[in-house]
Design a protein around this motif. Structure first.
Motif, PDB file in Angstrom:
ATOM      1  N   PRO A  13       0.823  -1.223   0.000  1.00 48.42           N
ATOM      2  CA  PRO A  13       0.000   0.000   0.000  1.00 48.42           C
ATOM      3  C   PRO A  13       0.851   1.265   0.000  1.00 48.42           C
ATOM      4  N   ALA A  14       1.968   1.246   0.718  1.00 52.79           N
ATOM      5  CA  ALA A  14       2.820   2.438   0.795  1.00 52.79           C
ATOM      6  C   ALA A  14       3.424   2.767  -0.570  1.00 52.79           C
ATOM      7  N   ARG A  15       3.854   1.763  -1.312  1.00 56.95           N
ATOM      8  CA  ARG A  15       4.439   2.017  -2.625  1.00 56.95           C
ATOM      9  C   ARG A  15       3.380   2.484  -3.617  1.00 56.95           C
ATOM     10  N   ALA A  16       2.173   1.919  -3.537  1.00 58.22           N
ATOM     11  CA  ALA A  16       1.095   2.377  -4.406  1.00 58.22           C
ATOM     12  C   ALA A  16       0.730   3.826  -4.103  1.00 58.22           C
ATOM     13  N   LEU A  17       0.720   4.172  -2.829  1.00 59.90           N
ATOM     14  CA  LEU A  17       0.428   5.554  -2.442  1.00 59.90           C
ATOM     15  C   LEU A  17       1.539   6.488  -2.908  1.00 59.90           C
ATOM     16  N   ASP A  18       2.779   6.022  -2.872  1.00 58.62           N
ATOM     17  CA  ASP A  18       3.894   6.810  -3.400  1.00 58.62           C
ATOM     18  C   ASP A  18       3.684   7.133  -4.876  1.00 58.62           C
ATOM     19  N   ALA A  19       3.233   6.146  -5.645  1.00 60.93           N
ATOM     20  CA  ALA A  19       3.001   6.365  -7.075  1.00 60.93           C
ATOM     21  C   ALA A  19       1.912   7.401  -7.294  1.00 60.93           C
ATOM     22  N   ALA A  20       0.841   7.333  -6.488  1.00 63.93           N
ATOM     23  CA  ALA A  20      -0.229   8.326  -6.591  1.00 63.93           C
ATOM     24  C   ALA A  20       0.278   9.709  -6.209  1.00 63.93           C
ATOM     25  N   THR A  21       1.100   9.775  -5.177  1.00 62.07           N
ATOM     26  CA  THR A  21       1.655  11.057  -4.734  1.00 62.07           C
ATOM     27  C   THR A  21       2.581  11.636  -5.792  1.00 62.07           C
ATOM     28  N   ASP A  22       3.369  10.780  -6.448  1.00 64.16           N
ATOM     29  CA  ASP A  22       4.211  11.242  -7.549  1.00 64.16           C
ATOM     30  C   ASP A  22       3.367  11.952  -8.599  1.00 64.16           C
ATOM     31  N   LEU A  23       2.267  11.323  -9.005  1.00 63.69           N
ATOM     32  CA  LEU A  23       1.414  11.903 -10.040  1.00 63.69           C
ATOM     33  C   LEU A  23       0.858  13.249  -9.592  1.00 63.69           C
ATOM     34  N   LEU A  24       0.393  13.312  -8.356  1.00 61.57           N
ATOM     35  CA  LEU A  24      -0.214  14.544  -7.856  1.00 61.57           C
ATOM     36  C   LEU A  24       0.797  15.686  -7.773  1.00 61.57           C
ATOM     37  N   HIS A  25       2.083  15.366  -7.643  1.00 63.82           N
ATOM     38  CA  HIS A  25       3.109  16.388  -7.520  1.00 63.82           C
ATOM     39  C   HIS A  25       3.842  16.665  -8.835  1.00 63.82           C
ATOM     40  N   CYS A  26       3.407  16.050  -9.914  1.00 66.08           N
ATOM     41  CA  CYS A  26       4.003  16.362 -11.221  1.00 66.08           C
ATOM     42  C   CYS A  26       3.341  17.628 -11.753  1.00 66.08           C
ATOM     43  N   SER A  27       4.130  18.669 -11.969  1.00 68.46           N
ATOM     44  CA  SER A  27       3.574  19.973 -12.355  1.00 68.46           C
ATOM     45  C   SER A  27       3.412  20.143 -13.855  1.00 68.46           C
ATOM     46  N   ILE A  28       3.916  19.200 -14.650  1.00 64.07           N
ATOM     47  CA  ILE A  28       3.932  19.394 -16.112  1.00 64.07           C
ATOM     48  C   ILE A  28       3.246  18.244 -16.850  1.00 64.07           C
ATOM     49  N   THR A  29       2.363  17.545 -16.174  1.00 61.45           N
ATOM     50  CA  THR A  29       1.710  16.390 -16.804  1.00 61.45           C
ATOM     51  C   THR A  29       1.055  16.763 -18.127  1.00 61.45           C
ATOM     52  N   GLU A  30       0.203  17.781 -18.105  1.00 59.36           N
ATOM     53  CA  GLU A  30      -0.527  18.134 -19.329  1.00 59.36           C
ATOM     54  C   GLU A  30       0.410  18.673 -20.402  1.00 59.36           C
ATOM     55  N   ASP A  31       1.471  19.380 -20.005  1.00 58.07           N
ATOM     56  CA  ASP A  31       2.452  19.850 -20.985  1.00 58.07           C
ATOM     57  C   ASP A  31       2.996  18.679 -21.800  1.00 58.07           C
ATOM     58  N   LEU A  32       3.369  17.619 -21.099  1.00 57.46           N
ATOM     59  CA  LEU A  32       3.997  16.474 -21.771  1.00 57.46           C
ATOM     60  C   LEU A  32       2.992  15.653 -22.552  1.00 57.46           C
ATOM     61  N   LEU A  33       1.761  15.568 -22.058  1.00 62.42           N
ATOM     62  CA  LEU A  33       0.751  14.773 -22.764  1.00 62.42           C
ATOM     63  C   LEU A  33       0.287  15.443 -24.052  1.00 62.42           C
ATOM     64  N   THR A  34       0.534  16.736 -24.194  1.00 62.02           N
ATOM     65  CA  THR A  34       0.105  17.444 -25.406  1.00 62.02           C
ATOM     66  C   THR A  34       1.282  17.781 -26.323  1.00 62.02           C
ATOM     67  N   THR A  35       2.456  17.208 -26.066  1.00 63.33           N
ATOM     68  CA  THR A  35       3.618  17.541 -26.884  1.00 63.33           C
ATOM     69  C   THR A  35       3.441  17.087 -28.332  1.00 63.33           C
ATOM     70  N   SER A  36       4.022  17.856 -29.237  1.00 62.69           N
ATOM     71  CA  SER A  36       4.043  17.463 -30.650  1.00 62.69           C
ATOM     72  C   SER A  36       5.387  16.829 -31.016  1.00 62.69           C
ATOM     73  N   GLU A  37       6.225  16.603 -30.011  1.00 62.61           N
ATOM     74  CA  GLU A  37       7.551  16.023 -30.250  1.00 62.61           C
ATOM     75  C   GLU A  37       7.436  14.513 -30.508  1.00 62.61           C
ATOM     76  N   GLN A  38       8.449  13.972 -31.127  1.00 63.13           N
ATOM     77  CA  GLN A  38       8.536  12.533 -31.353  1.00 63.13           C
ATOM     78  C   GLN A  38       9.995  12.164 -31.585  1.00 63.13           C
ATOM     79  N   ILE A  39      10.278  10.874 -31.557  1.00 62.82           N
ATOM     80  CA  ILE A  39      11.645  10.405 -31.778  1.00 62.82           C
ATOM     81  C   ILE A  39      11.912  10.281 -33.273  1.00 62.82           C
TER      82      ILE A  39
END
Length: 271
Positions: free
Chosen positions: A166-192
Motif C-alpha cells: 500500500p505504501a508504494r502504491a500511495l507513493d506512485a499516486a503522490t508522484d502523479l499529484l506532484h508532477c507539475s507538467i503532466t498536461e504539458d507532456l501529454l500534449t507535446t508534438s515532439e517525437q523520436i
C-alpha cells in the motif's frame, strides 16, 4: 535530487522514470543492479523530487536538457542508461547527443507520428489515470490498502499492481499529484526521429501487455526508426514493467550493459 546507490569503481548506470513518476519507481531495482554498477536514479524536471521547469509549457527536450545537466553535475560523461516510457525516450536522445555508453529503453514513449492514434490512444489512458488519482486523493490511503483496488487502479500501467505494498502504491499516486507538467507532456508534438546508425548499443525492451504504447503500434514504429537496435518483448508485464517483475527488468538492463548474462531471457523478436 538523485536517489543513488554509489559503488566506487563500477561503471555508472543512470535510471530514468516515466511521466508523472519519480526516482522512487526504481527502488526495488537498485539493490539488484548495484552489485554490477554505480546506480543513480534521477527524478526528471517538473516531477516530484526533480528541478522545477523554467518555461511553460515544458517540452520533452527540456527534460532531456535537464537530465544532461544532472549527468554533468554527477561527473558522468557516458554512463549506461535505462529508462521507462518518457525515460526511455530521454535515454535515446541522450545517446543521440553522445552521452550514453548503452541504452535500455523499456516501452519508450515518442515512437509515434504526433497527433495520431499511436500517441493519442495512450495519452487518453494517462489522462484518465491522472483524473481518477486527483478525484480520489482523500481516500487513497484507505482504498489502496486493498490489493484488488491497487490492481484495478493501476491496470493501465501494470498487470500485477496488487504485488505492491500500500505504501508504494500511495507513493506512485503522490508522484502523479506532484508532477507539475503532466498536461504539458501529454500534449507535446515532439517525437523520436530516426536514428541510424546507432551511436551506442540500444535495446528496445517492450512490455508484452503495454496498454499505453503497445508493441504492435509503437514498437513497430520503433523498429522502423531504430533498425539497428535490439528489440525484445518482456512477457507478462505492463507499461511500467518494474511494478510487475523487477527481477526480469534488472536482468534485461544488465544484459544491455554487458554486466551479466540473463538466466531467463525475455522472448526476443528478430527479423
Amino acid at each position: 535530487m538523485p536517489n543513488s546507490a554509489m559503488v566506487s569503481g563500477k561503471a555508472p548506470l543512470v535510471l530514468l522514470h516515466g511521466v508523472t513518476m519519480s526516482a522512487k519507481v526504481w527502488d526495488e531495482l537498485i539493490p539488484l543492479l548495484s552489485p554490477h554498477h554505480e546506480v543513480v536514479a534521477l527524478s526528471a524536471l517538473g516531477h516530484r523530487g526533480g528541478p522545477p521547469p523554467t518555461r511553460r509549457p515544458a517540452r520533452v527536450s527540456d527534460l532531456i536538457d535537464a537530465a544532461q545537466r544532472m549527468l554533468d553535475d554527477l561527473g558522468f560523461d557516458r554512463p549506461h542508461i535505462a529508462g521507462n516510457s518518457i525515460g526511455g525516450w530521454m535515454g535515446i536522445e541522450l545517446a543521440r547527443r553522445g552521452r550514453a555508453s548503452s541504452v535500455c529503453a523499456l516501452s519508450p514513449a515518442g515512437f509515434w507520428d504526433a497527433g495520431t492514434h499511436g500517441q493519442t490512444g495512450g495519452v487518453g489512458r494517462l489522462r484518465r489515470i491522472a483524473a481518477l488519482t486527483r478525484i480520489t486523493r482523500r481516500i487513497q490511503p484507505l482504498a489502496l490498502e486493498s490489493a484488488t483496488i491497487r490492481r484495478l487502479a493501476m491496470r493501465d500501467i501494470a498487470i500485477h499492481a496488487d504485488r505492491l505494498t500500500p505504501a508504494r502504491a500511495l507513493d506512485a499516486a503522490t508522484d502523479l499529484l506532484h508532477c507539475s507538467i503532466t498536461e504539458d507532456l501529454l500534449t507535446t508534438s515532439e517525437q523520436i526521429a530516426p536514428l541510424n546508425p546507432l551511436p551506442c548499443p540500444i535495446t528496445l525492451a517492450w512490455s508484452a501487455h503495454d496498454a499505453i504504447v503497445p508493441a504492435e503500434v509503437n514498437g513497430r514504429i520503433a523498429r522502423e526508426r531504430l533498425p539497428q537496435a535490439r528489440f525484445e518483448i518482456l512477457p507478462a508485464v505492463g507499461h511500467v514493467p518494474m511494478i510487475d517483475n523487477p527481477d526480469l527488468v534488472a536482468r534485461t538492463i544488465l544484459a544491455s550493459t554487458g554486466a551479466s548474462i540473463r538466466d531467463e531471457p525475455p522472448n526476443p523478436i528478430r527479423d
